[in-house]
Write a protein that holds these residues in place. Structure first.
Motif, short mmCIF file in Angstrom:
data_model
loop_
_atom_site.label_atom_id
_atom_site.label_comp_id
_atom_site.label_asym_id
_atom_site.label_seq_id
_atom_site.Cartn_x
_atom_site.Cartn_y
_atom_site.Cartn_z
N ASN A 120 0.86 -1.18 0.00
CA ASN A 120 0.00 0.00 0.00
C ASN A 120 0.90 1.23 0.00
N ARG A 121 1.09 1.83 -1.16
CA ARG A 121 2.04 2.93 -1.29
C ARG A 121 1.55 4.22 -0.64
N GLN A 122 0.28 4.26 -0.28
CA GLN A 122 -0.29 5.45 0.36
C GLN A 122 -0.81 5.13 1.76
N SER A 123 -0.13 4.25 2.45
CA SER A 123 -0.52 3.91 3.82
C SER A 123 -0.30 5.12 4.73
N LEU A 124 -0.77 5.02 5.97
CA LEU A 124 -0.58 6.11 6.92
C LEU A 124 0.90 6.45 7.08
N ARG A 125 1.76 5.44 7.01
CA ARG A 125 3.19 5.67 7.17
C ARG A 125 3.81 6.28 5.92
N ARG A 126 3.35 5.86 4.73
CA ARG A 126 3.96 6.34 3.49
C ARG A 126 3.32 7.62 2.95
N ALA A 127 2.10 7.93 3.38
CA ALA A 127 1.37 9.07 2.82
C ALA A 127 2.14 10.39 2.90
N PRO A 128 2.90 10.66 3.98
CA PRO A 128 3.59 11.96 4.05
C PRO A 128 4.74 12.14 3.06
N THR A 129 5.12 11.07 2.35
CA THR A 129 6.26 11.16 1.44
C THR A 129 6.10 12.28 0.43
N VAL A 130 4.94 12.34 -0.23
CA VAL A 130 4.73 13.36 -1.26
C VAL A 130 4.73 14.76 -0.66
N ALA A 131 4.24 14.90 0.57
CA ALA A 131 4.24 16.21 1.22
C ALA A 131 5.67 16.70 1.43
N HIS A 132 6.54 15.80 1.92
CA HIS A 132 7.91 16.19 2.22
C HIS A 132 8.71 16.47 0.94
N ARG A 133 8.48 15.66 -0.10
CA ARG A 133 9.30 15.76 -1.31
C ARG A 133 8.77 16.74 -2.33
N HIS A 134 7.48 17.09 -2.26
CA HIS A 134 6.93 18.02 -3.26
C HIS A 134 6.39 19.29 -2.62
N TYR A 135 5.39 19.16 -1.76
CA TYR A 135 4.72 20.35 -1.24
C TYR A 135 5.58 21.13 -0.25
N LEU A 137 8.75 21.70 -0.84
CA LEU A 137 9.92 22.17 -1.59
C LEU A 137 10.31 23.59 -1.21
N GLY A 138 9.31 24.41 -0.95
CA GLY A 138 9.59 25.80 -0.57
C GLY A 138 8.43 26.69 -0.94
N THR A 212 -3.80 18.97 6.13
CA THR A 212 -2.75 18.76 5.14
C THR A 212 -1.64 17.98 5.81
N LEU A 213 -0.81 17.33 5.00
CA LEU A 213 0.36 16.63 5.54
C LEU A 213 1.63 17.47 5.38
N SER A 214 1.49 18.67 4.84
CA SER A 214 2.64 19.54 4.60
C SER A 214 2.71 20.64 5.65
N GLY A 215 3.78 20.66 6.41
CA GLY A 215 3.98 21.72 7.38
C GLY A 215 4.16 23.08 6.73
N GLU A 216 4.81 23.12 5.54
CA GLU A 216 4.99 24.37 4.82
C GLU A 216 3.64 24.96 4.41
N GLN A 217 2.76 24.09 3.90
CA GLN A 217 1.43 24.57 3.53
C GLN A 217 0.67 25.07 4.76
N ASP A 219 1.68 26.35 7.51
CA ASP A 219 2.16 27.64 8.03
C ASP A 219 1.48 28.80 7.30
N ILE A 220 1.45 28.73 5.97
CA ILE A 220 0.83 29.81 5.21
C ILE A 220 -0.69 29.80 5.38
N ALA A 221 -1.29 28.62 5.40
CA ALA A 221 -2.75 28.53 5.55
C ALA A 221 -3.20 29.16 6.86
N ARG A 222 -2.46 28.91 7.94
CA ARG A 222 -2.83 29.50 9.24
C ARG A 222 -2.69 31.01 9.20
N GLU A 223 -1.64 31.49 8.55
CA GLU A 223 -1.42 32.92 8.50
C GLU A 223 -2.50 33.63 7.68
N ARG A 224 -2.83 33.06 6.53
CA ARG A 224 -3.80 33.74 5.66
C ARG A 224 -5.22 33.64 6.21
#
Length: 398
Positions: A120-135, A137-138, A212-217, A219-224
């Motif tokens: 299961n490539r999108q399990s609870l453990r693996r799901a954050p991978t895309v957040a860390h590697r894509h969302y 990014l900066g 969201t699983l992205s901490g970067e996202q 941060d901005i969502a809370r601010e806006r």
């Protein structure tokens, strides 16, 4: 235009030095016949003079593409081995004329099927991978590429003339489809940078929760959304509790995976009020394939999968009534080209944080996806669902 010219900065390998251009770029005779035929059908000439004709700079390009197909084509572009003025048109032509069947070898296709059958490539453990590697990014990258709403999904161009208008119209379209009224509670699964929740709270008076699983996202969502009745959490949707009048998910279902489609709809059913509505905005595939593009999977969206109409309908039918399906895939090609324009224009501002290979990777991502939407190889749908026995009639909105 970016201050970096990928073509001018290309470095030829020693083995290419002094090699006559015509000899270096001629189609090798050992290439698979199917690739020769594909280029002929698509009216693509290597080193030709049209915008969609690729310019090959390195003779190693051929072996890389022959061995690794889609993955090799993308990696060779990242490495500066070829360029194309109209990359989106090049990809579109390949796909229209059958390039999708040549995208990867049968061995790799079989390997994907086996891997997905076992893991299961999108399990609870693996799901954050895309957040860390894509969302993650900066935010500097996404703030410059996207519109002021920070919408990282298809805009709605029916009456729009700019990217900002298209995204604002999309946000309002979603709110109208969900029939939002003041005081309602809205759950946004995969809330991104909070643009939809900000719009819904500001213009429709709802109370919102975004996950969201992205901490970067986050941060901005809370601010806006500061000062609005909106909460943002870094949390997997599967662990949520409570009940909501409306549930929405925009551009997140592509990361759910077929093994979790039923779980997604079961979770939405558990969280949604009996008289509620839920909207799903997702990119989709024309067929229920088990494969995925290996270049996109490796460099852009790890563990992503595009659902088909059949897969969404099958996974949802035990939980919801389908009230509406709205497709506007061609709008995504226009959205991607607008993002590419913004990315190129603002590249000098963010270049110190990245490098030339990232620049080429990102442009290949945006333009190859635009070409895929132009070719109608992939689609964009908005689905509206209601719980069984919901008595209120639903009127489709466009």
């Amino acid at each position: 235009m970016s201050s970096i010219s990928p073509l001018s900065r290309h470095r030829r390998s020693p083995q290419d030095a002094g090699t006559p251009s015509t000899a270096r770029h001629a189609l090798p005779g050992w290439l698979p016949t199917s690739l020769h035929a594909l280029l002929e059908r698509a009216d693509i000439r290597i080193n030709g003079g049209r915008p969609w004709d690729p310019q090959v700079h390195d003779r190693r390009f051929w072996r890389r593409v022959a061995l690794h197909r889609s993955l090799g084509l993308g990696e060779a572009y990242m490495d500066g081995w070829w360029d194309c003025e109209a990359l989106d048109q090049f990809i579109c032509r390949l796909l229209v004329h059958g390039g999708g069947t040549e995208s990867q070898s049968r061995w790799r296709d079989a390997g994907q099927w086996l891997w997905q059958a076992l893991v299961n490539r999108q399990s609870l453990r693996r799901a954050p991978t895309v957040a860390h590697r894509h969302y993650d990014l900066g935010n500097d990258l996404f703030q410059r590429m996207l519109d002021p709403t920070m919408s990282y999904s298809c805009g709605y161009w029916r009456r729009a003339h700019t990217l900002d208008e298209a995204q604002t119209h999309k946000l309002d379209l979603i709110c109208r489809k969900l029939q939002l009224t003041p005081g309602m509670t809205l759950l946004d699964i995969g809330c991104g940078w909070g643009g939809l929740l900000h719009h819904a709270a500001t213009h429709y008076g709802v109370q919102g929760l975004g996950v969201t699983l992205s901490g970067e996202q986050a941060d901005i969502a809370r601010e806006r959304c500061r000062g609005l009745p909106v909460e943002i959490r870094v949390q997997d949707y599967r662990t949520l509790q409570g009940h909501f009048d409306r549930i929405v998910s925009v551009g997140m279902f592509e990361h759910v995976g077929r093994r979790n489609y039923a779980t997604y709809f079961r979770t939405c059913e558990r969280l949604l009020e009996p008289d509620g509505l839920t909207l799903l905005h997702t990119i989709g595939s024309n067929s229920s394939s088990h494969g995925h593009d290996p270049w996109i999977d490796r460099y852009i969206f790890p563990n992503g999968e595009l659902p088909s109409v059949a897969q969404i309908a099958t996974a949802s039918q035990a939980h919801f009534v389908t009230e509406d399906v709205h497709g506007f895939g061609p709008d995504y090609a226009r959205t991607l080209r607008a993002w590419d324009t913004n990315f190129r224009h603002h590249w000098p501002e963010i270049a110190p944080r990245y490098d030339e290979r990232f620049y080429r990777m990102w442009r290949y991502y945006l333009n190859s996806c635009a070409g895929a939407f132009d070719a109608r190889d992939i689609q964009l749908w908005q689905w509206v669902f209601s719980p069984f026995h919901r008595r209120a009639a639903y009127q489709s909105v466009r």
